[in-house]
Design an enzyme around this catalytic site. Sequence first.
Site, PDB file in Angstrom:
ATOM      1  N   THR A  12      72.909   7.686 -18.685  1.00  0.00           N
ATOM      2  CA  THR A  12      71.769   7.428 -19.385  1.00  0.00           C
ATOM      3  C   THR A  12      71.130   6.016 -19.365  1.00  0.00           C
ATOM      4  OG1 THR A  12      72.331   7.038 -21.535  1.00  0.00           O
ATOM      5  CG2 THR A  12      71.998   9.311 -20.826  1.00  0.00           C
ATOM      6  N   THR A  13      69.997   5.689 -19.926  1.00  0.00           N
ATOM      7  CA  THR A  13      69.815   4.431 -20.194  1.00  0.00           C
ATOM      8  C   THR A  13      69.193   4.415 -21.560  1.00  0.00           C
ATOM      9  OG1 THR A  13      69.006   3.964 -17.865  1.00  0.00           O
ATOM     10  CG2 THR A  13      68.412   2.340 -19.345  1.00  0.00           C
TER      11      THR A  13
END
Lengths: 244, 229, 279
Positions: free
Chosen positions: B32-33
């Site tokens: 993810t970010t």
Amino acid sequence: MMGEWSSGEGLQQHMQSHGSVPRPVSNPPMEHRFMPYQNNGGTVFAVAGPTYAVAMADTRLSSGMRILSRNTTKCTQLTSKCVVLTGGMQAEMVELHKRMKILITQYEHAHRREPSVNAVAQLLSTRLYFKRFFPYYTFNVVVGLDEEGKGAVYGYDAIGSFERIPYVSQGTGAELVTSVLDNQIGKTNQTKQLEPLDKTDLIDLAKDVIAAAGERDIYTGDYAEVYVIDETGVNKSKVDLRKE
Amino acid sequence: MASGTLSAPAPPFVMGVPSAACSRADEVGTGTTILAVSYKGGVVLAADTRTSAGAYVVNRASRKISKVHDKIYVCRSGSAADTQALTQFVKYYLNIHSLELGELPSVNTAATLFQSFHYDYKDMLMSGLIVAGWDGKRGGQIYSLPIGGSKIKVNVTAGGSGSVYISGLIDALYKEDMTKEEAQQLALKLLSHAMARDASSGGMVRMTTISEDGVEETTFEGDKLPTPA
Amino acid sequence: MPVDYVETLVAQKGAGFVFDNYQRNQFLASSDPQAFKMPDLKKTGTTICGVVCDGGVVLGADTRATAGDIVADKNCEKLHKMADNICCAGAGTAADLEHTTKKFAADLELMRLTLHRTPRVGTAVTMLSQHLFRYMGYVGCALVMGGVDPTGPSLYMIYPHGSTDRLPFASMGSGSLAAMSMLETGYKDDMTIEEGKKLVSEAILAGITNDLGSGGQVDLCVVTKDAYTMHRNIMAPYPRTRIPKPVMFPTGTTTVLEEVKMLKGRLEVTDADVEMRDA
């Protein structure tokens, strides 16, 4: 009083005293290496009759939990009265069948006649053993009419051990098929010797058996190719199996 | 007594990281970010919405920003199960703490709770968090809580596998005392750049803005981002 | 060190659980994984899915249970009733699914009786995810849970490690990719229950057809504000292709080793009226 077995330490000591040291179980080292083999599934089997032979193979090709094809043959006709059926890895089967056809063509050129089923069976064994230390991942059945016109069925392992037997099955559904054939053809556990099945009944039984294998083996299904080899030659037909 | 298992368990389910790759023993890259940007008067939290298992996107609209208290939120990266459970624990303790206190808890308290869980269970948790919020004592705050149990107070930070693609961009574009709109635009730009480059980040952008005035939640759809993925 | 098995057995008789075999199995499994394989657990290589509709949820499942390559059950039930307003579709280890859903169905019922309130779907999801998290993925339950409560219809996915997702449509199991392709194509917001049933059936059918771990029939469950309706085997897409000829075994086929004379029945049946007595 509790014995040594109920104590964990006691058990470990007991095991160690026998020479091997327990290793921790969690996270064993992972090893990655070239894995050239895969099993594409499917069931093949054959039954010999007095003047004919019946062979059967489903047409499903799978990989893991996926169906790659619903209509892929596992059989190749090698001579006018001989068919080879293969379970295991499809790519290996294609290679093996191709090689067999080439060798049989060469035989025909050299001897001006077809090889007998016995000769084909021996040839396949030789080819398989030739790759003893990097085997073809195939499980084969050779079926046909012998030189006396009797039904002939040969079963193999992957590296060329073979024998002529009344019936044999190979592939992912082999265990399911064998149990029925042992009972209905081999009659291995029946005291009353009944009349052997006639040709029509045998073909019907064979169809029932592959359909039953398709019911319980997830890799067997879609269609089944039926080969009836008799004095008229190789007669091929197809029956429906479950497509789920 | 050796701790072991009867049959090998499925690899842990991870947001962004191919699950087959993370055997818990060598978990480095988290998926993810996620990011948080502080501005004059508050903070902006932002996260992508992709959750994948291997090559398959399990959820393309996931919520990785969770509420911990009225004005304290957390961005989660790492194991979905671990971070969800951890957030529930902290939420529970923080609520009790707040009731005893009779006022809103401080962001630092929330971050410290997360930190102590991280530290105490560092051998079991795969979790990288960004805790951010607003309180009357110190205003808008962001705490970065990486794996292991450290707690770092920062003005801006990004986490997860996509963060590596935008660290330079953060350095170049972050200014102190931005307006709320500037901070939101920056968060959106940073996140969409990370999502464009990182295969395990994608989908939409979810954003939570926290200030004295309240909490604002916005969603930007994937095809309407400044940098197309 | 000599070990007296008989004495040990006698000493342990009636002493509760004995974990010797566990330890032995651990040892065997660690010493040579090639030589000693743990027995296969029955897994439901499965397709399950669900869709939120206008005023309700529709859940679906196939009916195949597998043990390795073999179909262990052609018509098993993978839709579990959790409460009058909550249904749960399960994929993973059959035993874990059966016991876990049963336990939480009971817990929810006790909760309902204690609180005099209809249990919420979110409550059930929290209970299950906390349980699964505690077992770190060793309880192999992958669930799609849906239902209707005072907050409206809702649908969740729960993974074996305990993470949860709330979604308008969801699929799990080995056939989840096949099912999801149908759901992504056909899903619209606020579908009618009938549209939802059709979409879920198509998704399960895709799993049955294309995934080898899934098969058999389609089961559906519809939960609305007013009713919990189970549609067992609503679709049987692939019927038997062949009914085998019955095989007859004449008497005497099996060797008779010894004949056992049937004992006379000890029960006496009377026709007379019997007076009922208070317990």
